[in-house]
Scaffold this motif. Structure first.
Motif, short mmCIF file in Angstrom:
data_model
loop_
_atom_site.label_atom_id
_atom_site.label_comp_id
_atom_site.label_asym_id
_atom_site.label_seq_id
_atom_site.Cartn_x
_atom_site.Cartn_y
_atom_site.Cartn_z
N THR A 1 0.80 -1.23 0.00
CA THR A 1 0.00 0.00 0.00
C THR A 1 0.83 1.27 0.00
N GLY A 2 2.15 1.16 0.11
CA GLY A 2 2.96 2.34 -0.07
C GLY A 2 3.62 2.86 1.19
N GLU A 3 4.46 3.89 0.98
CA GLU A 3 5.37 4.36 2.01
C GLU A 3 4.68 5.05 3.19
N VAL A 4 3.67 5.87 2.91
CA VAL A 4 3.02 6.62 4.00
C VAL A 4 2.38 5.66 5.01
N LEU A 5 1.60 4.72 4.49
CA LEU A 5 0.95 3.77 5.39
C LEU A 5 1.98 2.84 6.03
N ALA A 6 3.04 2.50 5.29
CA ALA A 6 4.10 1.67 5.88
C ALA A 6 4.75 2.40 7.05
N TRP A 7 5.00 3.69 6.87
CA TRP A 7 5.56 4.49 7.96
C TRP A 7 4.63 4.46 9.17
N MET A 8 3.33 4.63 8.93
CA MET A 8 2.37 4.65 10.02
C MET A 8 2.34 3.31 10.75
N VAL A 9 2.45 2.22 9.97
CA VAL A 9 2.46 0.90 10.60
C VAL A 9 3.74 0.71 11.42
N GLY A 10 4.87 1.07 10.85
CA GLY A 10 6.12 0.97 11.59
C GLY A 10 6.11 1.81 12.85
N TRP A 11 5.52 3.01 12.74
CA TRP A 11 5.41 3.90 13.90
C TRP A 11 4.48 3.28 14.95
N MET B 1 13.55 0.38 9.21
CA MET B 1 13.10 1.71 8.79
C MET B 1 14.28 2.65 8.57
N ALA B 2 15.28 2.57 9.44
CA ALA B 2 16.46 3.42 9.27
C ALA B 2 17.23 3.03 8.03
N ARG B 3 17.29 1.73 7.74
CA ARG B 3 17.99 1.25 6.54
C ARG B 3 17.26 1.67 5.28
N ASP B 4 15.95 1.90 5.38
CA ASP B 4 15.16 2.40 4.24
C ASP B 4 15.25 3.91 4.09
N GLY B 5 15.96 4.58 5.00
CA GLY B 5 16.12 6.02 4.93
C GLY B 5 15.03 6.81 5.62
N LEU B 6 14.05 6.13 6.23
CA LEU B 6 12.93 6.83 6.86
C LEU B 6 13.27 7.34 8.26
N LEU B 7 14.34 6.82 8.85
CA LEU B 7 14.85 7.30 10.13
C LEU B 7 16.34 7.58 9.96
N VAL C 1 4.16 14.10 11.38
CA VAL C 1 4.99 15.31 11.37
C VAL C 1 6.45 14.94 11.07
N ILE C 2 6.94 13.89 11.72
CA ILE C 2 8.31 13.45 11.48
C ILE C 2 8.48 12.96 10.04
N TYR C 3 7.47 12.24 9.53
CA TYR C 3 7.58 11.71 8.17
C TYR C 3 7.69 12.82 7.14
N PHE C 4 6.79 13.81 7.21
CA PHE C 4 6.80 14.87 6.19
C PHE C 4 7.92 15.88 6.41
N ALA C 5 8.38 16.03 7.65
CA ALA C 5 9.46 16.98 7.93
C ALA C 5 10.84 16.38 7.65
N TYR C 6 10.96 15.06 7.80
CA TYR C 6 12.29 14.44 7.68
C TYR C 6 12.32 13.26 6.71
N SER C 7 11.45 12.28 6.94
CA SER C 7 11.60 10.98 6.28
C SER C 7 11.29 11.02 4.78
N ARG C 8 10.25 11.75 4.40
CA ARG C 8 9.79 11.70 3.01
C ARG C 8 10.88 12.11 2.02
N SER C 9 11.66 13.12 2.37
CA SER C 9 12.68 13.61 1.45
C SER C 9 13.94 12.76 1.46
N ARG C 10 14.08 11.88 2.45
CA ARG C 10 15.28 11.06 2.59
C ARG C 10 15.03 9.58 2.29
N SER C 11 13.81 9.24 1.93
CA SER C 11 13.46 7.86 1.64
C SER C 11 14.32 7.30 0.52
#
Length: 522
Positions: free
Chosen positions: A97-107, A389-395, A505-515
């Motif tokens: 289903t994609g990165e945004v929902l994956a981030w939410m699940v991981g979070w 998640m960190a290895r994927d660049g999201l953290l 907030v963390i995803y759009f401020a940091y993770s999205r641009s570094r994915s």
């Protein structure tokens, strides 16, 4: 787009194929794996919490929670067999289903694993303190619970003063030091890379089973049918109520007692004939665990009763609050037998009450020996999700750094340990379990959604295990997860969206641009 940035399933599977795991597990081995992973934690630490919410009706709560786990597990198994890699539901969601929902699940998985580890640590602390007290070594309340701290916080946030709060202030403690110690010890073990062997884990499982079997054998013969009346003193429950009471409310808490069944699902890639053996292993292990739980709960209820404790005005108090801590302390101060719902080591207390104190000490010792391994497994799971998640660049990549000597993700392990220790130091076990369940239920809901989405978007993909009647089972899993989530107390309901908002907030401020997917580095 919500379904944008899907991580290539082919890339994930290419990594998985390098494992070359041998298919050797049959239905019996899977069933035993599930029983070993599930039985123990919840029944040791949540029996009194469930009794306060539902009274004897908690027997139905075990059945409801077990059914929701079963349908969720069948969905989990299909994805686990297709995407047999680390990262749990986070990885599955990323691939579907994609990165945004994956981030939410991981979070959300942080709530499942890290907060769940805190809950088990508090449960361990209660049994450890009880064991020491039983041996004549008194542990001061000031360093073994945080009831007085919680009472002060309630008053600071505008709660009306009451006799129960006053009693909690006078008799309660300020920090749960033993819980901090066990989390610190587990964190250290994870950093240096020491893992429990299969043989040691099998011994711990055997100890748990023997202890609970002894409990059943001693309590069922003294069962009194009058202790089951009234059967549902708080009703069946209303999912839209803020109290979290009733059979459904207890089900939402007891769901924690089944966490671990996904060990069967994630073993799908090592299973012979997974289409046949995985559902057998899942359903059989959950059925055995549910029957075991029902026998233990029946013994506890029948032996000494399990009616909820009420305030002086006759209102059923919510578990995990300073009011109930104060009311319980006041009841005990009168010389009355401590109610089941007040005990922090319920099974031990039941055996003490029916004059089997030595067996009670054995049950307490079993919990003290077995629960640290559960803390370790939960914290291990959390660090690996964070690491992925960190290895994927999201953290931050620093979280994915490996210790030069021990070859473990030491930074993320220490961060997880500190967070888990803080939560365990000040919060009661029931509250922590409810917060953990909120994250778990969201993750399982997304797994059920992912199964249906993938059936439509990639129907030809090889599925070693296919969820039977998926268009019935997956919606049932979604309805069950939503229903249990809505049956949680108001604070637990609010934790998930509040935590999710911080995550976005963390995803759009940091993770999205570094994915790494966005940067083409996957």
């Amino acid at each position: 787009m919500i379904f944008g940035r899907v991580k290539s399933l082919d890339a994930i599977l290419a990594t998985a194929e390098k494992k070359g795991l041998h298919r050797s597990l049959g239905a019996f081995q899977l069933t035993m794996l599930g029983v070993g992973a599930v039985i123990g934690t919840g029944i040791f630490v949540l029996t009194s919490e469930a009794a306060q919410k539902a009274g004897p009706g908690m027997l139905l709560s075990f059945v409801v929670a077990g059914f929701v786990c079963a349908v969720a597990a069948l969905c989990y198994s299909e994805l686990a067999s297709m995407v047999p890699v680390s990262g749990s539901a986070y990885t599955y969601t990323y691939a579907v289903t994609g990165e945004v929902l994956a981030w939410m699940v991981g979070w959300a998985l942080i709530l499942e694993y890290a907060v769940g580890a805190s809950a088990v640590a508090v449960g361990w602390s209660n049994h450890f303190v009880g064991l020491l007290n039983g041996l004549g070594w008194h542990v001061p309340a000031a360093i073994s619970n945080a009831d007085a701290l919680m009472a002060n916080m309630y008053l600071a946030f505008g709660a009306a003063p009451s006799p129960d709060l006053t009693t909690a202030l006078q008799t309660g403690g300020w920090i749960n030091f033993p819980a901090i110690v066990i989390i610190a010890a587990v964190t250290w073990l994870l950093v240096i890379g020491t893992t429990e062997s299969a043989r040691a884990n099998a011994v711990l499982v055997a100890i748990k089973i023997v202890a609970l079997t002894a409990f059943i054998a001693l309590t069922l013969p003294v069962l009194n049918a009058k202790n089951f009346d009234p059967f549902m003193p708080t009703g069946f429950g209303n999912p839209f109520s803020s109290s979290g009471l009733g059979v459904l409310g207890a089900s939402a808490s007891i769901f924690f007692a089944y966490v671990g069944f996904d060990a069967v699902s994630t073993a799908a890639e090592e299973t012979k004939n997974p289409q046949r053996n995985v559902p057998i292993g899942l359903i059989a292990s959950l059925t055995i665990c549910t029957i075991f739980y029902l026998l233990v709960a029946s013994g506890a209820i029948g032996a000494i009763g399990a009616q909820p404790v009420r305030s002086l005005s006759g209102v059923v108090l919510s578990p995990g609050t300073p009011e109930i801590a104060g009311r319980c302390a006041a009841i005990v101060a009168t010389g009355a037998i401590e109610p089941l719902v007040c005990s922090k080591e319920a099974l031990v207390h039941v055996l003490d009450t029916i004059n089997w104190p030595m067996v009670g000490r054995f049950v307490g010792l079993a919990a003290v020996l077995a629960l640290p391994s559960v803390v370790l497994m939960m914290m291990f799971g959390q660090t690996r999700v964070f690491f992925t998640m960190a290895r994927d660049g999201l953290l931050p990549s620093r979280l994915a750094s490996i210790h030069p000597k021990f070859r473990t993700p030491h930074v993320v392990t220490v961060v997880t340990g500190i967070a888990a220790a803080i939560a365990a130091a000040i919060l009661p076990v029931g509250r922590l379990a409810d917060y953990s369940n909120a994250g778990t239920l969201f993750a399982f809901l997304m797994v059920a959604v992912s199964v249906m989405v993938l059936r439509k978007t990639d129907p030809s993909r090889k599925r070693p295990f296919r969820t039977p009647l998926v268009w019935v089972v997956a919606p049932l899993a979604i309805i069950g997860c939503v229903g249990l989530y809505l049956s949680l107390p108001l604070t637990a309901k609010l934790v998930l969206p509040g935590w999710g908002a911080i995550g976005l907030v963390i995803y759009f401020a940091y993770s999205r641009s570094r994915s790494h997917v966005a940067l083409g580095l996957e």
